[in-house]
Design an enzyme around this catalytic site. Sequence first.
Site, PDB file in Angstrom:
ATOM      1  NE  ARG A   1      24.826 -19.807 -42.039  1.00  0.00           N
ATOM      2  CZ  ARG A   1      25.782 -19.482 -41.176  1.00  0.00           C
ATOM      3  NH1 ARG A   1      26.992 -19.964 -41.321  1.00  0.00           N
ATOM      4  NH2 ARG A   1      25.538 -18.662 -40.166  1.00  0.00           N
TER       5      ARG A   1
ATOM      6  CB  THR B   1      16.969 -19.232 -33.641  1.00  0.00           C
ATOM      7  OG1 THR B   1      17.287 -17.840 -33.633  1.00  0.00           O
ATOM      8  CG2 THR B   1      16.737 -19.689 -35.067  1.00  0.00           C
TER       9      THR B   1
ATOM     10  CE  LYS C   1      15.413 -14.675 -37.193  1.00  0.00           C
ATOM     11  NZ  LYS C   1      16.553 -13.746 -37.275  1.00  0.00           N
TER      12      LYS C   1
ATOM     13  CE  LYS D   1      17.146 -18.456 -38.776  1.00  0.00           C
ATOM     14  NZ  LYS D   1      17.576 -17.252 -39.518  1.00  0.00           N
TER      15      LYS D   1
ATOM     16  CG  ASP E   1      14.766 -15.391 -40.913  1.00  0.00           C
ATOM     17  OD1 ASP E   1      14.541 -14.981 -42.068  1.00  0.00           O
ATOM     18  OD2 ASP E   1      15.895 -15.358 -40.395  1.00  0.00           O
TER      19      ASP E   1
ATOM     20  CD  GLU F   1      14.730 -11.774 -39.779  1.00  0.00           C
ATOM     21  OE1 GLU F   1      15.958 -11.722 -39.944  1.00  0.00           O
ATOM     22  OE2 GLU F   1      14.197 -12.137 -38.704  1.00  0.00           O
TER      23      GLU F   1
ATOM     24  CG  ASP G   1      18.402 -10.524 -42.137  1.00  0.00           C
ATOM     25  OD1 ASP G   1      19.409  -9.786 -42.142  1.00  0.00           O
ATOM     26  OD2 ASP G   1      18.430 -11.651 -41.610  1.00  0.00           O
TER      27      ASP G   1
ATOM     28  CE  LYS H   1      20.690 -11.102 -38.961  1.00  0.00           C
ATOM     29  NZ  LYS H   1      20.524 -12.312 -39.812  1.00  0.00           N
TER      30      LYS H   1
ATOM     31  CB  SER I   1      23.539 -12.054 -33.775  1.00  0.00           C
ATOM     32  OG  SER I   1      22.643 -13.009 -33.237  1.00  0.00           O
TER      33      SER I   1
ATOM     34  CG  MET J   1      26.243 -19.847 -35.636  1.00  0.00           C
ATOM     35  SD  MET J   1      25.262 -19.720 -34.134  1.00  0.00           S
ATOM     36  CE  MET J   1      23.581 -19.864 -34.735  1.00  0.00           C
TER      37      MET J   1
ATOM     38  CG  ASP K   1      17.490 -12.951 -33.681  1.00  0.00           C
ATOM     39  OD1 ASP K   1      17.671 -13.866 -32.854  1.00  0.00           O
ATOM     40  OD2 ASP K   1      17.590 -13.111 -34.916  1.00  0.00           O
TER      41      ASP K   1
ATOM     42  CG  ASP L   1      19.208 -16.935 -30.703  1.00  0.00           C
ATOM     43  OD1 ASP L   1      19.672 -16.181 -31.571  1.00  0.00           O
ATOM     44  OD2 ASP L   1      18.511 -17.927 -30.981  1.00  0.00           O
TER      45      ASP L   1
END
Length: 351
Positions: free
Chosen positions: A24, A134, A159, A161, A189, A217, A242, A266, A294, A296, A319, A321
């Site tokens: 997303r 991230t 991290k 993406k 990730d 991840e 995850d 999480k 976490s 968002m 993680d 941030d």
Amino acid sequence: MIIRDLQVNRRKVSLRVPFKTALRTATEIENIEVSLTLENGMIGKGAAAPTFIITGDSSEGIEAALIGPIKNELVGSDITHFQTLLQRIQTCCVGNTSAKAAADIAVHDAYCKLLNIPLYAFLGDKKNLKTCMTVGVDTPEKMASDASKSVDDGFQTLKVKVGANPELDIARIEAIRDGIPKTIKLRLDANQGWRPKQAVQLINEMERKKFNIEFIEQPVASYDLEGLKFVTERVGLPIMADESLFSTKDTLKLVAGRYIDLLNIKLMKCGGISQAWNIASIAEANGVACMIGSMMEPALSVGAAAHFAASHPNVKYFDLDAPLWLSEKPDVLIYHGEEIQLSDLPGIGGV
């Protein structure tokens, strides 16, 4: 000390820049705030944010669970029956892990305020925390620029993406690696973006290129546990679950079957601090280290996650941030580059 009321407030908070993953693109979050009022006037606070594509929880669903079955279980109950209340939050409805997390956090906050101690003191430790930063998925050039800025801001672990366009992922990592010191560690990730055989091919190539990657991840779809195991058994880099991990039952299956090397906990996925503690302990008994992650999400819920992470001995990676992406300044955590300072105020901290 009786819980007299539970109130819910919803508000939107914009992000400083769009947050892009393989799943997303987000430009704002909806902060769902929970307030538990005790008979002495003390207020315990919790929070959640919907991540529909991951947890299946919408804003409307989170609010309905909080003001419905969860409120019915908590209001009129004694906060000193702490463990009973935490259990009742988990059993009063099916699913709704984000709503349960918000309530669980609020109960922890209220109870610690009653005891007049910070949450980390109640949980029993306060190790130092350093978060990664991230780098959202984008063009190789944009990701390299973002990575370089994060390193300039004091982050020693990034991290990254990937997964939105697997054919580009090697180029993305090469561009990042070329623009930052070799000592900077990378965590990748994929957010379920690769197929099992494709993941093995990509990771093997990354290993040959010596990109200084710490772990990978969620390389494959959350439901594809056999695919996850296929990757784990065929690459040298550690593989972390995850989206495949929500509950203690998931934990038992993942660690007993050796589907993975590491777990990402999480609060929004598992239902709060109490369940996160159980997951980390089960993993510890099986020799599997954990990361606290976490979504968002609001600073308050990330603050609760940070107190948990500082306390549990099996949480080895951090993680946290998300508050740095928000347009408003966090009031429960203080960031000094990658270092996180917990509040010493009662509960989670803040006002």
